[in-house]
Design an enzyme around this catalytic site. Structure first.
Site, PDB file in Angstrom:
ATOM      1  N   TYR A  33       0.824  -1.208   0.000  1.00 41.02           N
ATOM      2  CA  TYR A  33       0.000   0.000   0.000  1.00 41.02           C
ATOM      3  C   TYR A  33       0.854   1.252   0.000  1.00 41.02           C
ATOM      4  O   TYR A  33       2.058   1.197   0.262  1.00 41.02           O
ATOM      5  CB  TYR A  33      -0.950   0.004   1.214  1.00 41.02           C
ATOM      6  CG  TYR A  33      -0.279   0.352   2.529  1.00 41.02           C
ATOM      7  CD1 TYR A  33       0.526  -0.552   3.197  1.00 41.02           C
ATOM      8  CD2 TYR A  33      -0.433   1.630   3.086  1.00 41.02           C
ATOM      9  CE1 TYR A  33       1.133  -0.217   4.394  1.00 41.02           C
ATOM     10  CE2 TYR A  33       0.173   1.969   4.289  1.00 41.02           C
ATOM     11  CZ  TYR A  33       0.958   1.038   4.940  1.00 41.02           C
ATOM     12  OH  TYR A  33       1.580   1.366   6.117  1.00 41.02           O
ATOM     13  N   LYS A 147       6.625  -2.022   2.053  1.00 49.89           N
ATOM     14  CA  LYS A 147       5.419  -1.415   2.635  1.00 49.89           C
ATOM     15  C   LYS A 147       4.209  -2.326   2.421  1.00 49.89           C
ATOM     16  O   LYS A 147       3.408  -2.138   1.502  1.00 49.89           O
ATOM     17  CB  LYS A 147       5.193  -0.026   2.011  1.00 49.89           C
ATOM     18  CG  LYS A 147       4.264   0.844   2.846  1.00 49.89           C
ATOM     19  CD  LYS A 147       4.410   2.295   2.480  1.00 49.89           C
ATOM     20  CE  LYS A 147       3.406   3.192   3.150  1.00 49.89           C
ATOM     21  NZ  LYS A 147       3.539   3.257   4.591  1.00 49.89           N
ATOM     22  N   GLU A 180      12.345   2.717  13.948  1.00 49.14           N
ATOM     23  CA  GLU A 180      11.441   3.769  13.456  1.00 49.14           C
ATOM     24  C   GLU A 180      10.175   3.754  14.291  1.00 49.14           C
ATOM     25  O   GLU A 180      10.042   2.967  15.223  1.00 49.14           O
ATOM     26  CB  GLU A 180      11.134   3.540  11.972  1.00 49.14           C
ATOM     27  CG  GLU A 180      10.448   2.215  11.697  1.00 49.14           C
ATOM     28  CD  GLU A 180      10.221   1.934  10.214  1.00 49.14           C
ATOM     29  OE1 GLU A 180      10.041   2.887   9.449  1.00 49.14           O
ATOM     30  OE2 GLU A 180      10.213   0.749   9.845  1.00 49.14           O
ATOM     31  N   LEU A 205      11.492   1.472   6.995  1.00 50.27           N
ATOM     32  CA  LEU A 205      10.922   1.824   5.699  1.00 50.27           C
ATOM     33  C   LEU A 205      11.667   3.053   5.180  1.00 50.27           C
ATOM     34  O   LEU A 205      11.972   3.964   5.959  1.00 50.27           O
ATOM     35  CB  LEU A 205       9.436   2.151   5.875  1.00 50.27           C
ATOM     36  CG  LEU A 205       8.670   2.421   4.589  1.00 50.27           C
ATOM     37  CD1 LEU A 205       8.429   1.111   3.823  1.00 50.27           C
ATOM     38  CD2 LEU A 205       7.339   3.087   4.892  1.00 50.27           C
TER      39      LEU A 205
END
Ligand code: PDD
Length: 284
Positions: A33, A147, A180, A205
């Site tokens: 996505y 992702k 993250e 990411l």
């Protein structure tokens, strides 16, 4: 609320926007996505988001079933049909529908595209506050650089944060380094005024906002150090902020029980937010 979305070739009312129970995205999180912001007809970093979508698809051996030109037309149609000026668009591509089977080797599959849009209040663009965060062990799979919609650790972490009235959960790896946020990249400014964010080592990411903020900093002669930083460095930083498509640059002023910068928003965080939003006014 947006009323029309795109589901596998059709523009449908929200209540009819359904996917098959055997969609592999639903069964296995076998889908990728993107979330892209837009304002008055201008997308924030559109091309970069689409490039990453194609990279994610490639990593999972899924082929986008339409051209990127057609994809853009559909995205614009969804936004127009909902008459949204400022908001985000969600693009998801799953491997397709098939009887449940872990392996997809001999399955005939047509990837399913869904696109929806959400309106946001303009205040969201202009008003911002310093937020709080918690830290948690990073218990995600070994490929957080892709992702995918397979976000169970992320949604559990975000919910723990939410229950503690915190905005974000920051993941810590097994060596006590920050990876993250559950849905953002994390940055610090230390007392030597070094601006630091984790390098792209496969454990995070590659955030599109992260990259744009990096470019904004560099254009303004602000050096960006891409390296791992520890939980200790995070908690004793002068400034901490997060970046993501939907949060832009958001200052973090409290982490666990530690105040950052005495609970005040830092100067560099503010400037970078401004520079980023300015750059997005003429993005693609
Ligand atoms: N999340 N890291 C993770 C785990 C994320 O989920 C996101 C974005 C980011 C920031 O990436 P970008 O700057 O490209 O948005 C980093 C989106 C916004 C989401 O899941 O809604």
């Amino acid at each position: 609320m947006a009323k029309i979305s795109y589901v596998d070739g059709l523009y449908l009312h929200y209540k009819d926007s359904k996917i098959h129970i055997e969609d592999r995205g639903y069964h296995f999180g076998d889908a990728v996505y993107e979330v892209v912001m837009f304002n008055e007809g201008i997308f924030f970093d559109y091309n970069e988001h689409i490039k990453r979508l194609l990279r994610s698809l490639k990593s999972l051996d899924i082929e986008l079933p339409i051209s990127t030109n057609s994809l853009k037309i559909i995205i614009n149609n969804v936004i127009k049909k909902n008459r949204i000026v400022f908001g985000s668009v969600y693009i998801q591509v799953s491997r397709g529908v098939a009887q449940r089977n872990h392996s997809y080797k001999n399955l005939t599959l047509k990837p399913i595209i869904i696109i929806s849009t959400t309106e946001k209040n303009k205040d969201y663009l202009n008003n911002f506050v310093g937020v709080s965060a918690i830290t948690l062990n990073d218990n995600r799979w070994a490929r957080p650089d892709i992702k995918t919609t397979q976000l169970l650790p992320n949604i559990l972490a975000k919910t723990i944060a939410d229950k503690k009235s915190a905005y974000e959960a920051i993941f810590i790896d097994q060596y006590d380094y920050i990876t993250e946020g559950s849905s953002s990249n994390i940055w610090i400014v230390n007392y030597d005024n070094q601006l630091i964010t984790r390098n792209l080592d496969g454990q995070i990411l590659s955030g599109i906002t992260r990259n744009s903020v990096k470019k904004c900093a560099m254009k303004n002669n602000i050096k960006v150090l891409e390296r791992k930083f520890s939980k200790h460095e995070l908690l004793t930083a002068k400034e901490v902020f997060l970046t993501s498509a939907t949060s832009f640059v958001t200052p973090i002023v409290k982490i666990d029980n530690s105040s950052i910068n005495n609970g005040l928003i830092g100067e560099l965080s503010c400037s970078l937010r401004e520079l980023y939003l300015k750059a997005m006014k003429s993005s693609n």
